[in-house]
Every structure is written in structure tokens, then in C-alpha cells.
Write a protein that holds these residues in place. Structure first.
Motif, PDB file in Angstrom:
ATOM      1  N   ASP A 273      20.415  38.277  92.229  1.00 17.97           N
ATOM      2  CA  ASP A 273      19.257  38.027  91.776  1.00 17.97           C
ATOM      3  C   ASP A 273      19.572  36.234  90.589  1.00 17.97           C
ATOM      4  N   PRO A 274      19.147  35.597  91.118  1.00 18.96           N
ATOM      5  CA  PRO A 274      19.531  33.878  90.374  1.00 18.96           C
ATOM      6  C   PRO A 274      20.171  34.211  88.685  1.00 18.96           C
ATOM      7  N   GLN A 275      19.304  35.168  88.399  1.00 16.37           N
ATOM      8  CA  GLN A 275      20.301  35.311  86.912  1.00 16.37           C
ATOM      9  C   GLN A 275      21.247  35.234  87.177  1.00 16.37           C
ATOM     10  N   ALA A 276      21.825  35.838  87.990  1.00 17.73           N
ATOM     11  CA  ALA A 276      23.176  36.402  87.431  1.00 17.73           C
ATOM     12  C   ALA A 276      23.663  37.439  86.900  1.00 17.73           C
ATOM     13  N   ASN A 277      22.947  38.735  85.911  1.00 23.03           N
ATOM     14  CA  ASN A 277      22.795  39.585  85.020  1.00 23.03           C
ATOM     15  C   ASN A 277      24.606  39.982  85.505  1.00 23.03           C
ATOM     16  N   ALA A 278      23.895  41.095  86.723  1.00 21.55           N
ATOM     17  CA  ALA A 278      25.463  41.686  87.433  1.00 21.55           C
ATOM     18  C   ALA A 278      25.904  41.378  87.691  1.00 21.55           C
TER      19      ALA A 278
ATOM     20  N   ILE B 244      25.370  35.093  97.725  1.00 24.23           N
ATOM     21  CA  ILE B 244      24.713  35.713  99.025  1.00 24.23           C
ATOM     22  C   ILE B 244      23.968  34.881 100.100  1.00 24.23           C
ATOM     23  N   TYR B 245      23.519  33.661  99.498  1.00 25.43           N
ATOM     24  CA  TYR B 245      22.160  33.136  99.880  1.00 25.43           C
ATOM     25  C   TYR B 245      23.173  31.817 100.924  1.00 25.43           C
TER      26      TYR B 245
ATOM     27  N   PRO C 250      28.692  37.601  94.300  1.00 24.83           N
ATOM     28  CA  PRO C 250      28.113  37.231  92.742  1.00 24.83           C
ATOM     29  C   PRO C 250      26.885  35.935  93.703  1.00 24.83           C
ATOM     30  N   SER C 251      26.160  36.215  92.468  1.00 24.57           N
ATOM     31  CA  SER C 251      24.598  35.126  92.544  1.00 24.57           C
ATOM     32  C   SER C 251      24.831  33.607  91.927  1.00 24.57           C
ATOM     33  N   ASN C 252      24.433  32.978  92.512  1.00 24.82           N
ATOM     34  CA  ASN C 252      24.753  31.268  91.717  1.00 24.82           C
ATOM     35  C   ASN C 252      22.845  30.452  91.984  1.00 24.82           C
ATOM     36  N   ASP C 253      23.219  29.334  91.386  1.00 22.47           N
ATOM     37  CA  ASP C 253      21.524  28.943  91.343  1.00 22.47           C
ATOM     38  C   ASP C 253      21.076  28.308  92.470  1.00 22.47           C
ATOM     39  N   ASP C 254      22.169  28.874  93.584  1.00 23.33           N
ATOM     40  CA  ASP C 254      21.280  27.914  95.285  1.00 23.33           C
ATOM     41  C   ASP C 254      20.531  29.689  95.374  1.00 23.33           C
ATOM     42  N   LEU C 255      20.631  30.611  94.447  1.00 23.23           N
ATOM     43  CA  LEU C 255      19.720  31.639  94.579  1.00 23.23           C
ATOM     44  C   LEU C 255      18.112  31.276  94.053  1.00 23.23           C
ATOM     45  N   ALA C 256      17.915  30.736  93.619  1.00 17.19           N
ATOM     46  CA  ALA C 256      16.352  30.005  92.501  1.00 17.19           C
ATOM     47  C   ALA C 256      15.900  29.643  93.676  1.00 17.19           C
ATOM     48  N   GLY C 257      16.423  28.725  94.852  1.00 13.26           N
ATOM     49  CA  GLY C 257      15.620  28.209  95.531  1.00 13.26           C
ATOM     50  C   GLY C 257      15.328  28.710  96.797  1.00 13.26           C
ATOM     51  N   ALA C 258      15.994  29.297  97.319  1.00 11.89           N
ATOM     52  CA  ALA C 258      15.936  30.384  98.303  1.00 11.89           C
ATOM     53  C   ALA C 258      14.554  30.641  98.786  1.00 11.89           C
TER      54      ALA C 258
END
Ligand SMILES: Nc1ncnc2c1ncn2[C@@H]1O[C@H](COP(=O)(O)OP(=O)(O)OP(=O)(O)O)[C@@H](O)[C@H]1O
Ligand SMILES: Nc1ncnc2c1ncn2[C@@H]1O[C@H](COP(=O)(O)OP(=O)(O)OP(=O)(O)O)[C@@H](O)[C@H]1O
Ligand SMILES: [Mg+2]
Ligand SMILES: [Mg+2]
Lengths: 267, 267
Positions: free
Chosen positions: A40-45, A60-61, A97-105
Motif C-alpha cells: 500500500d503506498p500509504q505505507a502504514n504497515a 516491492i515495486y 517496505p512500501s514507498n511513494d513509487d507504489l502510488a504510480g505503479a
């Protein structure tokens, strides 16, 4: 061969992340080597297990990109999942982990062939290093969640004991059925988990009754009660087991871990 | 010329739909003709005002299609917003409903030129028929939410008094800033609305303090308290004002409506 379990529900705020973090931590406490994957791009986990988000370079992206057909052309350096997995302060618990890249995935992979299988491929190289891999998803049924459902062996559906959460259940089960028919025939429903239950509220009891009536064979015996320690723990960057092991929330999630182990005939 | 206000926050379950329904109903009670637009495929706002989802044929998406450059080629019959607006059982409150078509919308319009302006165009023909148009968004910063932010005069940001809800605020404000710089220079922040406040919880008080410290000029005086009548009302298909007008939730949302009217110098 580790078991991959995904947390999915397009309804927001139903307890996907809280369940992903605390189930992963409970399995880790029971000595199972566990990887928590934040899709999740929110990266709460990621922040909920104490990772400083500004220090995360790859998500992961970046691993999924490695499996795009024409990756040679892209200037992004593909990355192997093994190389970006982080240790947490919690024994046996690791994080991708997640980061902002996921938002555009989702927009970037929409025209790629095999786009639904990218996450499955990215995780294949690490699945044997762990007993469990827990995938946290964003509140959507878009391509990232489809990737998670395609990579997973089973899916846990958290359902908040509220009216709106009930409404979306039929649509989610339909999406799961479509994934089972096409992308991932082995996908099972690990169970429906009732969350934020408050026995004093009439609505809570009505929802529980309704879910048991329609899906009784799928519903976990464990019900997660509303418990403020669960919502306080992430602000300290730790699972509730580390924050307050005697809390109702910690007990509920440990029971859930044990119920899943029993169902999968693991010691 | 009606004022278009959008409810946005990519964090799930923070009270976007609850605010959209109950703010719209409060404005309607104060004799302002109000249109509630459900841009979320989950269709919670639609069912929350008593619309039977199986009877909804067209959504805001069918109106947006009308403005696609090559719409002649598509076999979908474009539809005008005027023709699909529904009356609710609540005086002065109208609904532009959602349906399943919205789920595929973002992928379908991703390559279209002017894709961010489709909703703005679709609403232009009805904006003079209403005093207020309230847009409910899904938990995402994807193209549908960008469309809503581009169509809106202002945005209300509901923030649940919880830790994870606080984390996403900076990213949302950044997205709003980008929309203001490019797509919609007139977009204002109507305010940050604190929701599900429980004065007994330490975490609730910490979040309120934190939001006031960083954004004090943006925060509404009205705070929406946690109140079970708010979560029970949608199961009867009605806004809380119709369900229990004396409840704390009904009073909170009426106060919010009055605070917004005062700020916009409307009687
Ligand atoms: N059993 C519980 N008792 C009390 N609070 C809870 C409980 N479970 C979750 N919460 C809190 O409720 C909020 C929503 O939970 P969470 O963020 O885990 O849901 P989510 O489904 O992951 O949300 P999103 O859809 O945004 O990803 C969080 O602030 C969390 O701390
Ligand atoms: N002030 C409140 N007190 C008690 N319950 C509330 C309150 N506000 C919202 N709720 C309940 O909390 C849940 C989440 O609220 P809601 O669905 O409005 O959030 P949302 O941001 O629209 O969610 P999504 O991200 O899925 O669109 C709902 O079940 C709703 O009934
Ligand atoms: Mg989450
Ligand atoms: Mg909503």
C-alpha cells in the motif's frame, strides 16, 4: 515453501493493516519466520513496525519492475526482493517496505503483458526463506491488489462490524472468484475476520449475526474486539504484542495466529 | 452558481462518506438545494441515502464519457447529468448515484487527453441548478479523485483521530497543492475536519493537539465526535438527521453546515 496470505478489502479502514502487522508479529512470536510485505503506498504497515519511511529507497515495486518484458529499456535499476528486505526490532519479523513509487505503479503497468503476475514473480525468489509471507493491501480492487491475490495462497478478509463494511463483501467475494477462475486457481479464502467488535453496540451484534448467517463456514472463530491499545501501538512503531502483550487486542491476534496454524495443520 | 465541495482522503475509513451524506442533508434542511455526487464505486453514499443500488443504471461515469474526444466511436450512449439525478426522500437533497461502471473508469480514461477535466465538464451543466454540490470520493489519489479535486471549488479533508490517519495528511496536502498549481488554480481547502473524536482516549487528544499545532488555520471549529447513531443511520438508508435528529452526530454535522455557511458569507 512459505505460505503467502493476503489481506484484502476495498472498504477503507476495516483493519487490514492492523491485522497484517499483528498477525505477522504473533506468528513471529511463535517462532515462524515471517515476512510482512507492504503493497500500500500509504505505507502504514511499514511505519507500524517502526521503519522510518524517509529511509526506504526501494519497495516491492522495484522488484516487480525486474519482471517487466522490456526492462532493459527502463533506466530503473531492477532490484531483487532479497536485497531490500529489512529486519525489524521484533525477532523473526521482516519487512518488505512500501514507498511513494507504489502510488504510480498501477498506471505504469496497466498496458504490460503479464501485469497481474509481477508480484508473484518478485516473491518467488524469497518464498522459501520464510514460513509465512503476509501481504497488506490498499483499500482498492485495482491492479496492485489483483497482483497480491494472484501471488497469494490464501486471503483473509477483515470485515469491520459496521453497515458499510458489510455492503462491499459480495463485490469482494466476486473479485476473488474471478481471480480463482483465471489468474490463481489455487487461491483459497483463509477466512473472514470480524474486526472492531463492540458487544455493547446493537449494530456490531447485527453485523456478526448477518455474516455468520451468510458465510458461517468462512468466518474465523476469533473475533477482534475494539481495543484502543491496537490503535495506540502504531504510534510507537510496534505491534501490539510488543506494546501491551496483556491487552485484549494482543490476545485476539495471538488466538487468530493459533487458529490459522491449527487449520493449516502446523505445530 | 452552486459551490462544489469535495471530500477527499486516501486513508480509508476516516469518515468521507459519513461527512458527505450528513453535511449534504444538513445543508438541505437549511433550505439549500443540494446535490450529493457519489464518485466511489463502493456506492456507500448512494445506499446511505436510501437508493436501491440494483436500480441504478447510470452513474457520473456515463456523464463523463460524453466529454471524451472520440465518444462517437464508443457504443455507450452518453448521458447528461440532468437526466440521471435522483430525488431522495429528504427534501432539497438530490443524488447523482454510483454504480459498478465506476470501478473500471480509471483504467479506461488513463490515456485520454483532458482526462482530469471530464467530471468538471459533466457537472458544468447542472452547477446552476443547485446551491451546493458535495462530491464523495474513494480512498485513493487516483484519477477519479483527481477529477473531483479538479471539478471542485473547495475540499474538506476528514481526519480520523487516529495515528495512521495523521500520517497520510502531508501526502494529501501535497497532491492538493499539485492540483492547485496545474489543473485547478481556484481550488481552496474548505477545512480539515476531525472525526470520530472520543475525549476519553488519550490518542484522540494527541491527534487533535497535533493537527491544531501544524494546521490550526485550516481546522474547523466543529469536531465530529464518535457517535453510534452515525454508523447506524446508513443501515436504514437515511442521514442521521432523519434517523435521530437529537443525536450528537446530527448536532455536530448541523454545526459544520452552519460553520461553512458563515465562512462563505451565506445566510
Ligand atoms: N480492533 C481495533 N480496535 C481499535 N482500533 C482499531 C482496531 N483495528 C484497527 N483499529 C484502528 O482503526 C483504524 C483503521 O484500521 P487500519 O488502518 O488497520 O485499517 P485498513 O483497512 O488497513 O485501512 P486502509 O483501508 O486505509 O488501508 C486505524 O487507526 C487502526 O489503528
Ligand atoms: N463520527 C462517527 N462516529 C461513529 N462512527 C462513525 C463516525 N463517522 C463514521 N463512522 C463509521 O465509521 C465507518 C467509516 O466511515 P466512512 O465509511 O464514512 O468512511 P470513509 O472515509 O468514507 O471510508 P472509505 O475510505 O471506505 O470510503 C463507517 O462504518 C461509518 O458508519
Ligand atoms: Mg491499511
Ligand atoms: Mg466512503
Amino acid at each position: 515453501m512459505g505460505k503467502i496470505i493476503c489481506l484484502a478489502n476495498q472498504k477503507g479502514g476495516v483493519g487490514k493493516t492492523t491485522t497484517a502487522i499483528n498477525l505477522a508479529a504473533s506468528l513471529a512470536t511463535l517462532e515462524y519466520k515471517t515476512l510482512l510485505v507492504d503493497t500500500d503506498p500509504q505505507a502504514n504497515a511499514s511505519s507500524g513496525v517502526g521503519i522510518e519511511l524517509t529511509e526506504v529507497e526501494d519497495s516491492i515495486y522495484s522488484c516487480m519492475l525486474e519482471y517487466l518484458p522490456d526492462v532493459e529499456e527502463s533506466d530503473e535499476e531492477p532490484v531483487a526482493a532479497k536485497d531490500i528486505i529489512l529486519e525489524t526490532e521484533f525477532p523473526n519479523l521482516y519487512l518488505l517496505p512500501s514507498n511513494d513509487d507504489l502510488a504510480g505503479a498501477e498506471v505504469e503497468i496497466v498496458d504490460e503483458t503479464g501485469r497481474e503476475f509481477l508480484m508473484k514473480k518478485a516473491l518467488e525468489e524469497v518464498v522459501d526463506d520464510f514460513d509465512f509471507i503476509i501481504l497488506d493491501c490498499s483499500p482498492s480492487l485495482g491492479l496492485l491488489t489483483i497482483n497480491s491475490l494472484t501471488a497469494a495462497d490464501s486471503v483473509i478478509i477483515p470485515v469491520q462490524c459496521e453497515y458499510f463494511a458489510l455492503e462491499g463483501l459480495a463485490k469482494l467475494l466476486n473479485t476473488i472468484r474471478l481471480v480463482q477462475q483465471g489468474l490463481n486457481p489455487n487461491l483459497e479464502i483463509e477466512g473472514i475476520l470480524l474486526t472492531m467488535y463492540d458487544r455493547r453496540l446493537n449494530l456490531s451484534n447485527l453485523v456478526i449475526e448477518d455474516v455468520h448467517k451468510h458465510f458461517q463456514h468462512l468466518v474465523f472463530e476469533t473475533v477482534v474486539h475494539r481495543n484502543t491499545r491496537l490503535s495506540e501501538a502504531p504510534s510507537f512503531g510496534m505491534p501490539v504484542l510488543a506494546f501491551d502483550a496483556k491487552s485484549k487486542g494482543a490476545v485476539n491476534y495471538m488466538n487468530l495466529a493459533k487458529e490459522i496454524l491449527k487449520k493449516n495443520e502446523m505445530p
